[in-house]
Design a protein around this motif. Structure first.
Motif, mmCIF file in Angstrom:
data_model
loop_
_atom_site.group_PDB
_atom_site.id
_atom_site.type_symbol
_atom_site.label_atom_id
_atom_site.label_comp_id
_atom_site.label_asym_id
_atom_site.label_seq_id
_atom_site.Cartn_x
_atom_site.Cartn_y
_atom_site.Cartn_z
ATOM 1 N N UNK A 1 -7.442 -2.450 -8.914
ATOM 2 C CA UNK A 1 -6.483 -1.448 -8.457
ATOM 3 C C UNK A 1 -5.071 -2.004 -8.584
ATOM 4 N N UNK A 2 -4.167 -1.215 -9.127
ATOM 5 C CA UNK A 2 -2.777 -1.640 -9.271
ATOM 6 C C UNK A 2 -2.032 -1.505 -7.944
ATOM 7 N N UNK A 3 -1.032 -2.372 -7.759
ATOM 8 C CA UNK A 3 -0.189 -2.295 -6.569
ATOM 9 C C UNK A 3 1.062 -3.130 -6.783
ATOM 10 N N UNK B 1 3.679 -0.404 4.718
ATOM 11 C CA UNK B 1 2.324 -0.925 4.892
ATOM 12 C C UNK B 1 2.049 -2.011 3.856
ATOM 13 N N UNK B 2 1.834 -3.230 4.341
ATOM 14 C CA UNK B 2 1.608 -4.377 3.478
ATOM 15 C C UNK B 2 0.262 -5.007 3.795
ATOM 16 N N UNK B 3 -0.431 -5.467 2.758
ATOM 17 C CA UNK B 3 -1.677 -6.218 2.918
ATOM 18 C C UNK B 3 -1.418 -7.665 2.550
ATOM 19 N N UNK B 4 -1.634 -8.577 3.492
ATOM 20 C CA UNK B 4 -1.462 -10.010 3.228
ATOM 21 C C UNK B 4 -2.803 -10.588 2.786
ATOM 22 N N UNK B 5 -2.846 -11.122 1.559
ATOM 23 C CA UNK B 5 -4.124 -11.641 1.043
ATOM 24 C C UNK B 5 -4.092 -13.149 0.815
ATOM 25 N N UNK C 1 -5.445 0.855 2.913
ATOM 26 C CA UNK C 1 -4.850 1.941 2.144
ATOM 27 C C UNK C 1 -5.049 3.282 2.838
ATOM 28 N N UNK C 2 -6.220 3.494 3.432
ATOM 29 C CA UNK C 2 -6.517 4.793 4.039
ATOM 30 C C UNK C 2 -5.611 5.107 5.215
ATOM 31 N N UNK C 3 -4.981 4.090 5.816
ATOM 32 C CA UNK C 3 -4.072 4.324 6.939
ATOM 33 C C UNK C 3 -2.905 5.211 6.532
ATOM 34 N N UNK D 1 0.862 -1.181 0.000
ATOM 35 C CA UNK D 1 0.000 0.000 0.000
ATOM 36 C C UNK D 1 0.897 1.230 0.000
ATOM 37 N N UNK D 2 0.895 1.960 -1.093
ATOM 38 C CA UNK D 2 1.787 3.100 -1.274
ATOM 39 C C UNK D 2 0.973 4.348 -1.585
ATOM 40 N N UNK D 3 1.426 5.526 -1.128
ATOM 41 C CA UNK D 3 0.670 6.756 -1.388
ATOM 42 C C UNK D 3 0.417 7.025 -2.863
ATOM 43 N N UNK D 4 1.331 6.578 -3.722
ATOM 44 C CA UNK D 4 1.182 6.872 -5.139
ATOM 45 C C UNK D 4 -0.029 6.189 -5.765
ATOM 46 N N UNK D 5 -0.601 5.171 -5.104
ATOM 47 C CA UNK D 5 -1.823 4.552 -5.621
ATOM 48 C C UNK D 5 -2.927 5.595 -5.749
ATOM 49 N N UNK D 6 -2.908 6.582 -4.855
ATOM 50 C CA UNK D 6 -3.890 7.685 -4.932
ATOM 51 C C UNK D 6 -3.786 8.401 -6.270
ATOM 52 N N UNK D 7 -2.586 8.547 -6.789
ATOM 53 C CA UNK D 7 -2.404 9.179 -8.100
ATOM 54 C C UNK D 7 -2.919 8.277 -9.221
#
Length: 343
Positions: free
Chosen positions: A72-74, A331-335, A319-321, A47-53
């Motif tokens: 959503x790309x990541x 910040x990582x999301x384990x899926x 992501x909002x964190x 989860x990176x801030x640039x995803x917002x862009x």
């Protein structure tokens, strides 16, 4: 197994909310790949801030654009579960461009990196991951640090900024970090060894720059933009280097991020360089970066934190964190559990 996905439902205006995303369960992707492709089951998403862009809908820039209705790309790491490419066998792990879904067919030679089995997935996404390499490439290639120089880092407690600050310390710079709140400053001081700190939440940042950098700044590594960039640019020494990595102060403003009111003639007369970058602009330095980062980590010279949150269904909240300051470290999301089980 269904292929769980988060799709872009609308372009965000202001803060990114759950209503920007649509959850869907699609059929399994087995057997659908083209020749040369591999099917990856993603384990960890960055989860990176640039995803917002990327989800903003802005098209007049160089960054990727996620279309409405698309996943959503990541940046991600995952394991190959089906292969149409003999050079990439089932069971191998790859890092590269992923998406908010369980599975994805990709061309493995299109920018993907094989992860050795002796490196854990969290380390491969953390201290040896894209954020750490961003710190290394930006500072070592663009910043060109030298012992005794003054290095100012904004966002210094973040996953990129903290590595920048520590590399600067390792190579002998006087490092000044800007971060928000006593807990982050305490971590930077006690764990990262950064002595000179400015708390932007409780201090006047410009006055702090004057106090810690009385003779000016040689390198400014900018993760924030806005007023911090203006203040730092006004204090750069001749032949200084401003490394543009992020503009997180403006990501939720909507629309294009424009340049703040910097005295451009000061940059010209001072021979001050201001340059943006991405890791993919400097692929040649990645092997050296991974070697140095691994060596420093093995010697205990790099403090790092990985904030791992479980659950694909929680991705919008995870992501909002980033924008509320609710995460600590990368910040990582384990899926998935890495062995095929969904999380």
């Amino acid at each position: 197994m269904t292929n769980r996905q988060w799709l872009l439902a609308k372009h965000p205006v202001g803060a990114v909310g759950r209503d920007c995303f649509e959850y869907r369960e699609a059929p399994d992707l087995a057997g659908q790949g083209a020749p040369g492709q591999v099917l990856i089951q993603w384990e960890l998403l960055l989860c990176a801030p640039t995803i917002r862009n990327w989800i903003s809908g802005q098209r007049d820039s160089f960054h990727p654009v996620v279309e409405l209705g698309q996943p959503i790309l990541a940046p991600a790491i995952g394991r190959i579960v089906e292969s149409n490419n003999p050079d990439f066998p089932v069971g191998a792990r790859l890092f590269g461009s992923g998406s908010w879904q369980d599975q994805q067919w990709v061309d493995p030679v299109a920018g993907y990196r094989n992860i050795p089995e002796d490196i854990g997935s969290v380390d491969a996404m953390g201290v040896l991951g894209i954020n750490a390499l961003t710190a290394y490439c930006g500072l070592m290639r663009l910043g060109e640090p030298k012992a005794g120089e003054v290095l100012l880092v904004s966002g210094a407690a973040g996953s990129v900024g903290s590595i920048v600050a520590q590399i600067g310390r390792i190579v002998g710079c006087k490092v000044v970090g800007i971060a928000g709140g006593p807990d982050k400053l305490r971590w930077l001081r006690e764990e990262c060894g950064i002595e000179h700190l400015i708390d932007y939440k409780s201090e006047d940042v410009a006055a702090g720059m004057d106090a810690h950098c009385p003779d000016g700044i040689d390198i400014y590594f900018d993760n924030v933009g806005g007023d911090m960039l203006v203040a730092a640019a006004a204090r750069m020494r001749p032949r200084g280097r401003i490394v543009l990595c992020g503009q997180i102060s403006s990501y939720e403003s909507g629309g294009a991020i424009t340049a703040p009111p910097i005295d451009m003639m000061r940059l010209i007369y001072g021979g001050i360089r201001m340059e943006g970058f991405l890791v993919r602009h400097h692929l040649d330095i990645i092997p050296k970066g991974l070697e140095d980062l691994a060596a420093w980590d093995a010697k205990g010279l790099l403090a790092h934190r990985e904030d791992v949150r479980d659950g694909l269904k929680n991705l919008p909240e995870t992501l909002s964190l980033l924008f509320s300051g609710g995460n600590e470290g990368t910040l990582l999301a384990r899926i998935s559990d890495g062995e095929g089980g969904q999380i």
